[in-house]
Design a protein around this motif. Structure first.
Motif, PDB file in Angstrom:
ATOM      1  N   ASN A 148     -37.767  59.588  18.123  1.00  0.00           N
ATOM      2  CA  ASN A 148     -37.398  60.586  19.132  1.00  0.00           C
ATOM      3  C   ASN A 148     -36.028  60.244  19.719  1.00  0.00           C
ATOM      4  N   PRO A 149     -35.336  61.246  20.264  1.00  0.00           N
ATOM      5  CA  PRO A 149     -34.003  60.961  20.808  1.00  0.00           C
ATOM      6  C   PRO A 149     -34.045  60.397  22.219  1.00  0.00           C
ATOM      7  N   LYS A 150     -33.037  59.592  22.513  1.00  0.00           N
ATOM      8  CA  LYS A 150     -32.743  59.205  23.880  1.00  0.00           C
ATOM      9  C   LYS A 150     -31.237  59.249  24.033  1.00  0.00           C
ATOM     10  N   ALA A 151     -30.778  59.313  25.268  1.00  0.00           N
ATOM     11  CA  ALA A 151     -29.340  59.425  25.504  1.00  0.00           C
ATOM     12  C   ALA A 151     -28.617  58.188  24.983  1.00  0.00           C
ATOM     13  N   LYS A 152     -27.481  58.413  24.353  1.00  0.00           N
ATOM     14  CA  LYS A 152     -26.652  57.319  23.853  1.00  0.00           C
ATOM     15  C   LYS A 152     -25.717  56.891  24.978  1.00  0.00           C
ATOM     16  N   ILE A 153     -26.034  55.763  25.591  1.00  0.00           N
ATOM     17  CA  ILE A 153     -25.326  55.307  26.786  1.00  0.00           C
ATOM     18  C   ILE A 153     -24.390  54.153  26.435  1.00  0.00           C
ATOM     19  N   LEU A 154     -23.146  54.269  26.865  1.00  0.00           N
ATOM     20  CA  LEU A 154     -22.200  53.179  26.681  1.00  0.00           C
ATOM     21  C   LEU A 154     -22.532  52.066  27.681  1.00  0.00           C
ATOM     22  N   PRO A 155     -22.846  50.868  27.209  1.00  0.00           N
ATOM     23  CA  PRO A 155     -23.270  49.806  28.132  1.00  0.00           C
ATOM     24  C   PRO A 155     -22.189  49.384  29.119  1.00  0.00           C
ATOM     25  N   LYS A 156     -20.923  49.550  28.734  1.00  0.00           N
ATOM     26  CA  LYS A 156     -19.836  49.117  29.620  1.00  0.00           C
ATOM     27  C   LYS A 156     -19.701  50.025  30.839  1.00  0.00           C
ATOM     28  N   GLY A 195     -36.509  66.743  26.579  1.00  0.00           N
ATOM     29  CA  GLY A 195     -35.828  66.512  27.839  1.00  0.00           C
ATOM     30  C   GLY A 195     -34.499  65.815  27.720  1.00  0.00           C
ATOM     31  N   VAL A 196     -34.052  65.522  26.484  1.00  0.00           N
ATOM     32  CA  VAL A 196     -32.795  64.808  26.259  1.00  0.00           C
ATOM     33  C   VAL A 196     -31.734  65.813  25.805  1.00  0.00           C
ATOM     34  N   PRO A 197     -30.607  65.901  26.507  1.00  0.00           N
ATOM     35  CA  PRO A 197     -29.555  66.828  26.079  1.00  0.00           C
ATOM     36  C   PRO A 197     -28.860  66.339  24.812  1.00  0.00           C
TER      37      PRO A 197
END
Length: 422
Positions: free
Chosen positions: A399-407, A49-51
């Motif tokens: 497993n993968p998860k979206a790499k989100i920029l915290p800022k 489910g992770v692009p």
């Protein structure tokens, strides 16, 4: 070929630094006035489910050797997560790829073409690990479901790129570590490594085979005279072994004379410890360079993203007379990685000189974690690129998860900046 227009993130007028630049193109002919924008890459797969975005460009970068406003950026081995004793390769057939682009008259990034890396027979390679005897790091490759995958004799964990004046490419790798010479079409012509891989007699010093897994030859550039390749090992190597290596701030720079195959090694003292990285390198002159030092944190969360100006002119060559020595040069019976800097200095060995050129977090509020691509543009300006990791990170369970920029709360994407340095 169909062209795609991608808006550039940060654009400031600059002068290319190569002596062979096309002087028929002036800075006024290149529009660098656009406001910052992101690279809008498409999705190449969805895993759990992770692009997974079709990105990754920014592990290394180079300017076109003759045409101003044109660049090359390269991916690494592909989207992956940590799993057991190796990596899950989320798209196992992914081929490490070079993207050639230019800044067009509208100030946008225009993709000229993609160049997939290929083996000597012209078949696309993968980023899967090399087998034993050909550059293996000991990592096992798995697919997204945890099934064991095979190896690739010509697989590459590509990290940096050099665009030569003859149209060919030199690419550095973290597996062997290798330096691989590719044709303009991306076909392998020669592979140079510490262990030799049956592509010729030219080798790197044997000690370089003791790089840490995923910490091999991270940076690569060519001197302006076109004669020498200069590479950086990412972090302290395990010489003579993982447990015995103690100097956490020592890593190495290696040079390779393209005509003769002769090598030299120089010591580099990192500011941070073994968890930090010396990444890409770009040439100012035949002896002076800019290098990246970074940690793994996001810039907005106290991350270290710095560029240092270094000079190898006064540094000691620690290659030694026996390039087959698996532990390299020693001091009083100890490998260099076992010695303190005081012991190294007492032995008359001088590391490369260095001084800070720019702190990207302080200068521009750089928010990414992976600052990995660097090009010197002349006139004290640099182009810098991040590795977006294909928009995913490890969730801690392989497993993968979206790499989100915290800022910003947005998914990390490949980005180009132009920055003034000291």
């Amino acid at each position: 070929m169909k062209k795609f227009l991608f808006p550039v993130l940060a654009l400031i007028s600059f002068t290319a630094c190569n002596n062979n630049t096309d002087d028929s193109v002036s800075n006024q002919d290149i529009n660098y006035s656009k406001l910052p924008q992101e690279f809008p890459f498409s999705t190449m797969a969805t895993v759990n489910g992770v692009p997974v975005i079709n990105g990754g460009f920014g592990s290394g970068a180079a300017a076109h050797p003759t045409r101003k406003g044109e660049f090359y950026v390269i991916t690494d081995r592909g989207p992956n997560t940590d799993y057991l004793n190796g990596k899950k390769f989320l798209t196992p057939s992914f081929t490490p790829t070079i993207m050639h682009f230019k800044i067009n008259a509208e100030g946008n990034i225009e993709v000229i073409k993609y160049i997939k890396l290929k083996n000597p027979s012209g078949q696309a390679i993968t980023g899967l690990p090399n087998p034993a005897g050909m550059g293996s790091t000991g990592e096992t490759a798995y697919d997204a479901n945890g099934n064991v995958l095979g190896t690739d004799n010509y697989g590459l964990d590509s990290e940096s790129i050099v665009a030569a004046a003859d149209g060919t490419f030199w690419v550095s790798d973290e597996y062997g570590p290798h330096i691989v010479h590719y044709s303009a079409e991306g076909i392998e012509m020669e592979r140079i490594s510490p262990i030799g891989v049956n592509t010729g007699t030219r080798k790197l010093p044997a000690v370089l085979a003791k790089r840490r897994a995923n910490r091999g030859m991270e940076g690569l550039c060519m001197t302006p005279d076109g004669k020498t390749l200069v590479g950086t090992i990412q972090s302290m190597m395990y010489v003579p072994s993982k447990n015995a290596a103690t100097n956490k701030t020592l890593t190495r720079i290696v040079t390779f004379d393209i005509a003769s195959g002769q090598t030299k090694q120089f010591l580099y003292q990192q500011d941070g410890g073994a968890s930090d990285s010396v990444c890409d390198i770009t040439a100012i002159s035949n002896t002076e360079f800019l290098v990246i030092e970074r940690d793994g944190n996001f810039g907005s969360q106290g991350g270290i993203k710095k560029v240092y100006r270094i000079n190898i002119a006064g540094a000691s060559d620690v290659n030694g007379s026996d390039l087959a020595a698996v532990d390299g040069v020693k001091i009083n019976g100890k490998a260099l990685e076992q010695c303190t800097w005081s012991e190294i200095s007492a032995a008359g060995i001088q590391a490369v000189s260095k001084k800070l050129a720019v702190d990207l977090v302080a200068k521009i509020g750089y928010e990414h974690d992976k600052f990995e691509g660097l090009v010197y543009l002349g006139n004290n300006k640099i182009a810098v690129f991040n590795d977006d990791d294909f928009g995913i990170v490890d969730d801690g369970n392989g497993n993968p998860k979206a790499k989100i920029l915290p800022k910003t709360g947005k998914t990390d994407k490949g980005t180009m900046y132009i920055v003034d340095i000291n």
